[in-house]
Scaffold this active site. Structure first.
Site, PDB file in Angstrom:
ATOM      1  N   HIS A 272       8.539 -59.054  89.344  1.00  0.00           N
ATOM      2  CA  HIS A 272       8.155 -58.413  88.087  1.00  0.00           C
ATOM      3  C   HIS A 272       9.371 -57.829  87.370  1.00  0.00           C
ATOM      4  O   HIS A 272       9.689 -58.225  86.263  1.00  0.00           O
ATOM      5  CB  HIS A 272       7.063 -57.341  88.272  1.00  0.00           C
ATOM      6  N   ASP A 323       1.195 -65.016  91.355  1.00  0.00           N
ATOM      7  CA  ASP A 323       0.838 -63.662  91.769  1.00  0.00           C
ATOM      8  C   ASP A 323      -0.649 -63.510  92.069  1.00  0.00           C
ATOM      9  O   ASP A 323      -1.122 -63.928  93.126  1.00  0.00           O
ATOM     10  CB  ASP A 323       1.299 -62.674  90.699  1.00  0.00           C
TER      11      ASP A 323
END
Length: 450
Positions: A272, A323
């Site tokens: 991220h 993810d």
């Protein structure tokens, strides 16, 4: 070993698209690549469309696939989403996790993914009681990948606290997180050291986040990975609340905290990397620490847009992951990274199609500890992903623009063939090992409902 010959109608040989490419494969390796072969020779397997190296999904939580649809109802934040995620985690067993992960990894193969990085923190039984085999959940994932015909890097994750308490300690895990926790990173290291690598599986390490591993225990994880030259991944600055808590307790950002405890480095990937300071970006770049962007999850959870372009310019290699599996489509992740940057900057063209494909292939594989994958060249693992150029999404552009067509128009639904390590796992859009992937997904998810 037998030799298989593939004729690629169009092939992306970084950085260009080449017509008529012949690829010879012996065992799991490419042994020869010939350009300018106008027609397929007798006996060759014909792959029509654009063939890329196999795609790498550098960040996966397989069990989050069971949340698709459910967590898109109503409003909320990352923190309210997390409560729904815990409810699914509470119901998983090694057997049900294997069934779900096998179907999820088969979905990935259908999307052209040949290697997955599984950020694995669901280790123990209810209440944190270890299974007879302490690695039963991890072994279920490794077997699921084999059954679905893809490779896996099991990023076994240290997760020992529920949040930051003070400079030395973390808050105790909550009742859901007891399944994630080994108690200390020393206990984590002892358990993960018994995991064995296999031809299709490598073992890496992960720090869940600075809120889940107290600062004084970060070094244990970093040292374990360094001793084995293994990949080390970490959720980093996904939420502003994490940054605020770290500053309040440690007087520094999560990135600086990781740097001070030896976590950053060329085998490390921050996942991220959304809310970073200028110093954070410089630290990641100067240490050659990678960045895994997961745009479809970051937008689904309203996390924000990470500074991917600045990170890459600073020296942080980029990879891509799905993810939480709001969708499983690495082409969409690549497209979204560019389009997000356009929205932020009001300018276009931050990455070429070739650069985005590199993040989806070679750089993603490197982040997962497979530096010999993600390219179509002799000696590389024989991974091929073929995208149709005659679908309603991709028909029309001239062949020399096939890379741009793949990145900016194609979806996972346009993948026609996936060859992983010399094995033709997806043929003409159908999985050869899991005949009914949709049915397997539906059944595995339904079994986890109340």
């Amino acid at each position: 070993m037998t030799t298989e010959t593939y004729w690629l109608e169009q092939a992306w040989l970084d950085p260009t698209v080449e017509p008529g490419v012949l690829v010879e494969v012996t065992g799991d390796r490419v042994t020869a690549v010939r350009r300018g072969v106008d027609a397929p020779p007798p006996g060759a397997t014909v792959l029509r469309g654009l063939t890329l190296p196999g795609l790498a999904n550098a960040h996966s939580h397989a069990f989050h696939r069971a949340l698709r649809g459910t967590v898109q109802v109503g409003s909320g934040t990352f923190w309210t989403w997390r409560e729904v995620m815990y409810a699914v985690a509470d119901r998983l067993t090694p057997e049900s996790y294997h069934r779900l992960a096998r179907a999820v990894y088969a979905e990935m193969a259908l999307a052209g993914i040949t290697t997955v990085g599984e950020f694995h923190y669901l280790h123990h039984g209810p209440g944190g009681v270890p299974y007879a085999d302490p690695n039963a959940m991890g072994e279920a994932l490794v077997q699921a990948a084999a059954d679905a015909g893809v490779r896996i890097t099991l990023l076994d994750t240290a997760y020992v606290a529920s949040g930051l308490l003070d400079a030395e300690r973390g808050k105790p895990p909550n009742r859901h997180q007891l399944r994630f926790s080994d108690g200390t990173t020393d206990a984590w290291a002892e358990r993960v050291s018994s995991l064995k690598e296999r031809p299709h599986a490598r073992i890496g390490a992960a720090v869940h986040s600075v809120r889940a591993v107290p600062a004084r225990q970060l070094g244990t994880v970093a040292e374990w990975a360094a001793a084995r030259r293994a990949p080390l991944h970490v959720h980093l600055s996904e939420q502003t609340a994490e940054n605020d808590a770290c500053l309040a307790v440690h007087g520094r950002t999560p990135t600086r905290l990781l740097a001070d405890h030896g976590v950053l480095g060329a085998r490390t990937t921050g996942v991220h990397n959304t809310h970073l300071t200028d110093e954070d970006i410089a630290l990641l770049g100067d240490t050659s620490s990678g960045t895994c962007m997961c745009p479809t999850t970051e937008r689904d959870l309203a996390d924000g847009i990470g500074p991917a372009a600045r990170l890459q310019r600073a020296g942080s290699p980029l990879s891509l992951g799905s993810d939480s599996h709001a969708v499983i489509d690495i082409l969409e992740e690549a497209r979204a990274m560019e389009l997000n940057e356009r929205l932020r900057s009001h300018t276009r063209g931050h990455w070429t199609a070739a650069a985005l494909l590199r993040a989806a292939t070679a750089d993603g594989h490197a982040a997962l500890g497979w530096p010999d994958a993600g390219v179509i060249e002799p000696g590389a693992l024989a991974d091929l992903t073929t995208i149709a150029l005659d679908s309603v999404r991709t028909a029309g552009p001239v062949p020399r623009l096939a890379a741009e067509t793949a990145v900016f128009a194609a979806t996972a639904a346009d993948v026609r063939h996936t060859v992983a390590g010399g094995r033709h796992v997806v043929r003409d859009g159908a999985h050869t090992l899991v005949p009914d992937v949709a049915g397997a997904l539906a059944g595995a998810v339904a079994a986890l409902r109340d």
